[in-house]
Write an enzyme that holds these catalytic residues in place. Structure first.
Site, PDB file in Angstrom:
ATOM      1  N   CYS A 114       0.817  -1.227   0.000  1.00 58.64           N
ATOM      2  CA  CYS A 114       0.000   0.000   0.000  1.00 58.64           C
ATOM      3  C   CYS A 114       0.845   1.270   0.000  1.00 58.64           C
ATOM      4  O   CYS A 114       0.361   2.339  -0.354  1.00 58.64           O
ATOM      5  CB  CYS A 114      -0.960   0.005   1.178  1.00 58.64           C
ATOM      6  SG  CYS A 114      -2.132  -1.359   1.074  1.00 58.64           S
ATOM      7  N   HIS A 260      -3.526   7.076   2.211  1.00 55.47           N
ATOM      8  CA  HIS A 260      -3.900   5.810   1.573  1.00 55.47           C
ATOM      9  C   HIS A 260      -5.293   5.450   2.055  1.00 55.47           C
ATOM     10  O   HIS A 260      -5.592   5.524   3.250  1.00 55.47           O
ATOM     11  CB  HIS A 260      -2.890   4.726   1.964  1.00 55.47           C
ATOM     12  CG  HIS A 260      -3.387   3.343   1.680  1.00 55.47           C
ATOM     13  ND1 HIS A 260      -3.874   2.979   0.447  1.00 55.47           N
ATOM     14  CD2 HIS A 260      -3.502   2.242   2.476  1.00 55.47           C
ATOM     15  CE1 HIS A 260      -4.258   1.712   0.496  1.00 55.47           C
ATOM     16  NE2 HIS A 260      -4.052   1.243   1.714  1.00 55.47           N
ATOM     17  N   ASN A 290     -10.361  -0.247  -0.960  1.00 59.18           N
ATOM     18  CA  ASN A 290      -8.912  -0.093  -0.821  1.00 59.18           C
ATOM     19  C   ASN A 290      -8.256  -0.625  -2.096  1.00 59.18           C
ATOM     20  O   ASN A 290      -8.302  -1.825  -2.367  1.00 59.18           O
ATOM     21  CB  ASN A 290      -8.466  -0.881   0.423  1.00 59.18           C
ATOM     22  CG  ASN A 290      -6.968  -0.864   0.652  1.00 59.18           C
ATOM     23  OD1 ASN A 290      -6.198  -0.507  -0.235  1.00 59.18           O
ATOM     24  ND2 ASN A 290      -6.547  -1.268   1.832  1.00 59.18           N
TER      25      ASN A 290
HETATM   26  C1  LIG Z   1     -11.105  -5.573   9.019  1.00 57.19           C
HETATM   27  C2  LIG Z   1     -11.775  -4.586   9.966  1.00 57.19           C
HETATM   28  C3  LIG Z   1     -12.742  -3.721   9.178  1.00 57.19           C
HETATM   29  C4  LIG Z   1     -12.554  -5.395  11.000  1.00 57.19           C
HETATM   30  O1  LIG Z   1     -13.098  -4.528  11.923  1.00 57.19           O
HETATM   31  P1  LIG Z   1     -13.027  -4.880  13.445  1.00 57.19           P
HETATM   32  O2  LIG Z   1     -13.600  -3.734  14.173  1.00 57.19           O
HETATM   33  O3  LIG Z   1     -11.642  -5.307  13.775  1.00 57.19           O
HETATM   34  O4  LIG Z   1     -13.957  -6.128  13.518  1.00 57.19           O
HETATM   35  P2  LIG Z   1     -15.001  -6.444  14.638  1.00 57.19           P
HETATM   36  O5  LIG Z   1     -14.254  -6.904  15.856  1.00 57.19           O
HETATM   37  O6  LIG Z   1     -15.946  -5.324  14.846  1.00 57.19           O
HETATM   38  O7  LIG Z   1     -15.796  -7.618  13.977  1.00 57.19           O
HETATM   39  C5  LIG Z   1     -15.228  -8.858  13.827  1.00 57.19           C
HETATM   40  C6  LIG Z   1     -16.389  -9.816  13.593  1.00 57.19           C
HETATM   41  O8  LIG Z   1     -16.962  -9.529  12.310  1.00 57.19           O
HETATM   42  C7  LIG Z   1     -16.902 -10.701  11.498  1.00 57.19           C
HETATM   43  N1  LIG Z   1     -16.611 -10.301  10.128  1.00 57.19           N
HETATM   44  C8  LIG Z   1     -15.413 -10.188   9.538  1.00 57.19           C
HETATM   45  N2  LIG Z   1     -15.575  -9.796   8.275  1.00 57.19           N
HETATM   46  C9  LIG Z   1     -16.888  -9.662   8.062  1.00 57.19           C
HETATM   47  C10 LIG Z   1     -17.657  -9.295   6.948  1.00 57.19           C
HETATM   48  N3  LIG Z   1     -17.095  -8.968   5.784  1.00 57.19           N
HETATM   49  N4  LIG Z   1     -18.996  -9.256   7.082  1.00 57.19           N
HETATM   50  C11 LIG Z   1     -19.590  -9.568   8.220  1.00 57.19           C
HETATM   51  N5  LIG Z   1     -18.906  -9.942   9.334  1.00 57.19           N
HETATM   52  C12 LIG Z   1     -17.570  -9.991   9.248  1.00 57.19           C
HETATM   53  C13 LIG Z   1     -15.777 -11.520  12.098  1.00 57.19           C
HETATM   54  O9  LIG Z   1     -15.938 -12.865  11.785  1.00 57.19           O
HETATM   55  C14 LIG Z   1     -15.955 -11.243  13.573  1.00 57.19           C
HETATM   56  O10 LIG Z   1     -17.029 -12.026  14.043  1.00 57.19           O
HETATM   57  P3  LIG Z   1     -17.031 -12.640  15.553  1.00 57.19           P
HETATM   58  O11 LIG Z   1     -16.967 -11.457  16.467  1.00 57.19           O
HETATM   59  O12 LIG Z   1     -18.301 -13.400  15.600  1.00 57.19           O
HETATM   60  O13 LIG Z   1     -15.792 -13.475  15.616  1.00 57.19           O
HETATM   61  C15 LIG Z   1     -10.725  -3.699  10.680  1.00 57.19           C
HETATM   62  O14 LIG Z   1      -9.979  -4.464  11.589  1.00 57.19           O
HETATM   63  C16 LIG Z   1      -9.821  -3.003   9.730  1.00 57.19           C
HETATM   64  O15 LIG Z   1     -10.229  -2.209   8.919  1.00 57.19           O
HETATM   65  N6  LIG Z   1      -8.512  -3.237   9.840  1.00 57.19           N
HETATM   66  C17 LIG Z   1      -7.558  -2.642   8.937  1.00 57.19           C
HETATM   67  C18 LIG Z   1      -7.590  -3.382   7.653  1.00 57.19           C
HETATM   68  C19 LIG Z   1      -6.814  -2.701   6.567  1.00 57.19           C
HETATM   69  O16 LIG Z   1      -6.901  -1.516   6.402  1.00 57.19           O
HETATM   70  N7  LIG Z   1      -6.049  -3.479   5.809  1.00 57.19           N
HETATM   71  C20 LIG Z   1      -5.318  -3.017   4.721  1.00 57.19           C
HETATM   72  C21 LIG Z   1      -4.218  -2.137   5.192  1.00 57.19           C
HETATM   73  S1  LIG Z   1      -3.389  -1.422   3.904  1.00 57.19           S
END
Ligand SMILES: CC(C)(COP(=O)(O)OP(=O)(O)OC[C@H]1O[C@@H](n2cnc3c(N)ncnc32)[C@H](O)[C@@H]1OP(=O)(O)O)[C@@H](O)C(=O)NCCC(=O)NCCS
Length: 333
Positions: A114, A260, A290
């Site tokens: 990224c 980004h 993204n």
């Molecule tokens: C991925 C991201 C959006 C997840 O958000 P989060 O707040 O950590 O997730 P939460 O804890 O609220 O939710 C996790 C739950 O949602 C579920 N879940 C994951 N993806 C899901 C989706 N696409 N749809 C529905 N549910 C989903 C998981 O299984 C988990 O369920 P559980 O609690 O029953 O185990 C967040 O961590 C994020 O944006 N991280 C950075 C990612 C990024 O930018 N990556 C690229 C960098 S360049």
């Protein structure tokens, strides 16, 4: 006056197919609500089968060349940033060089995920200021949608990514005119390599591909989203502060911050940590998701073409991604 690198043209291209959160609801276990609340994304673009990052990058490159009023024959070096090359090797730099018809100029692929566009811009800046090359095409392009795990195991990543490409032409200026690149700062911390990565193909494995790898789906990217989030909101402000310090400026001097587009919540938290008003933060993730290395040049080109940048505006680009890598670039428009 010493030679400085200026941006003489920008361009971007996204494939025509738009995929909404509701479309994703039909093919995987997710909801529009979950995606919007966690990331701010509503739609993203997907490349058709048979279209890879080289084809998207080529179109973005053509648009940047047109914008710079340059032809492929004017370009003397190409730097391409991607984590999703059409093939494992060679990279897309040489493929774009051949498709544009740039003769036998050198072409380099940058693998900083990224942060790739800012890394590529920084490499271009060194070549320009050293006098090695005079017209460099910097292109960032990604097709992620063809290799995402749409099952429950990979749904955290699958909903975030989109395909697209952005490009810029950079040249030297010695009279202080033009859109000047003031500084770049590049950082990395490979101790976090596994937090956001793809395990296969892996040259340490002999043979590199085994049927078990496919059963375990090791060819899909994986991340620990929470750790990525926590690090991104620390590292991007750090990189921005490095840019401000190097140029003797403060956050109040920043006209535009182009982060980004990883997740809208990350962009908003970066703005909050820096104390920069949200109106000064370029945010288009709602429409594109993204797009990895391409997100910054797409956002830059959109901002330029919308006429939002005024001569003299100070803008800062910042990125964070797999590696971990993070970076900033400061530009006087
Ligand atoms: C991925 C991201 C959006 C997840 O958000 P989060 O707040 O950590 O997730 P939460 O804890 O609220 O939710 C996790 C739950 O949602 C579920 N879940 C994951 N993806 C899901 C989706 N696409 N749809 C529905 N549910 C989903 C998981 O299984 C988990 O369920 P559980 O609690 O029953 O185990 C967040 O961590 C994020 O944006 N991280 C950075 C990612 C990024 O930018 N990556 C690229 C960098 S360049």
């Amino acid at each position: 006056m010493s030679v400085q690198t200026i941006i003489t043209g920008t361009g971007h291209y996204v494939p025509p197919k738009v995929v909404s959160n509701f479309d994703l609801e039909k093919i995987m276990n997710t909801t529009d609500d979950w995606i919007v609340q966690r990331s701010g994304i509503r739609t993203r673009h997907y490349a058709e089968d048979g279209v890879g990052s080289m084809a998207l990058g080529l179109e973005a490159a053509r648009r940047a060349l047109d914008d710079a009023r340059r032809s492929p024959a004017d370009i003397d070096f190409i730097i391409a940033a991607t984590l999703s090359p059409d093939q494992y090797f060679p990279g897309i730099g040489v493929q774009i060089q051949a498709a544009l018809g740039c003769g036998t100029i050198g072409a380099l692929d940058v693998r900083a995920q990224c942060s790739g566009f800012i890394y590529a811009l920084s490499v271009a800046d060194q070549f320009i200021r050293a006098g090695t090359y005079r017209r460099i095409l910097v292109v960032a392009s990604e097709v992620q949608s063809h290799n995402l795990d749409y099952s429950d195991e990979g749904r955290d990543m699958a909903v975030l990514f989109g395909d697209g490409a952005g490009a810029a032409v950079v040249e030297p200026s010695s009279d202080g005119r033009g859109h000047r690149l003031l500084s770049t700062h590049l950082f990395g911390d490979g101790r976090f390599a596994k937090v956001l990565s793809m395990e296969t193909p892996n040259s340490a494995k002999n043979p590199t591909f085994t049927p078990e790898d496919f059963e375990k789906k090791l060819y899909y990217p994986r991340m620990d989203g929470k750790r990525v989030f926590i690090n991104a909101v620390e590292r991007m402000p750090e990189a921005v502060r490095a840019a401000l310090e190097a140029n003797g400026l403060t956050i109040d001097d920043v006209a535009w911050l182009i982060p980004h587009q990883a997740n809208d919540r990350i962009s908003l938290m970066v703005a909050q940590k820096l104390g920069i008003p949200v109106e000064k933060v370029v945010r288009n993730i709602e429409r594109y998701g993204n797009t990895t290395a391409a997100s910054i040049p797409i956002a830059l080109d959109e901002t330029v073409k919308a006429g939002r940048l005024k001569t003299g505006d100070f803008l800062v680009l910042t990125a964070f991604g797999s590696g971990f890598t993070w970076a900033s670039a400061a530009i006087r428009w």
